[in-house]
Design a protein around this motif. Sequence first.
Motif: not given
Length: 253
Positions: A187-191, A205-210, A216-219
Amino acid sequence: MAADTSALPAPAPPRRRPPWILTYHSVGDPTDDPYGITVSADRLDEQLTRLRRRGLTGVGVSELLRARAAGRRGLVGLTFDDGYADFLDEALPVLLSHGCTATVFVLPGRPGGSNEWDPLGPRKPLLTEEGVLTLAASGIEIGSHGMVHRDLTALSDDDLRRETHGSREALGRLLGEPPAGFCYPYGTVDRRVVESVREAGYAYGCALVPGPLSGPFALPRTHISHADRGARLRAKEVRHRLRHRSGGPGDAG
């Protein structure tokens, strides 16, 4: 004399609340489940029954986003991370009995492997390539979870590209067309990761808590466990609405 407002920029349109998307993983015996990621088939049936009684139908993320764009309501996103083999025998029959579909995010670098990234176990088999094709033929959306389930925010640019671009290319060869969706492992994401997913050609793109990221790329999604029954499930929906309340009451899925 009225002020001249012709040079002022048009007000930005209000942000829409992101859709409600549920995150599942394995469907089977939840007895030995140190990470809280296994839901029994009976509990999944109970959860979907409650959603259906409220007029909600579970669908994959691509269908959910298309429906929102067309103004269609009454849908909730269903996603299953990691591509566990138990989806075929345990989850799919339950989904079909409720008239639901889902998105399964798979790991093309581990066909028929196991969840080796979970140090506490237990070991669970993953879908084979044949299993992935069976799901696609059943109307289940297949998305990418990266090649082998790594924390993308900790990778070099070359390794990140292999996980995002490489996994899309691999699934495209298997399925006959590249997947539309990507799910960030852990669930981890950055720019930087978001940009790599965008450049790879995914539609979302699906995350958990972005965190501060949106769009749409940090749902964001809601993790669902075996313990989630009536009150807990409803509370998680309310939390989603409150956390993303900027969109207004008409945008909740």
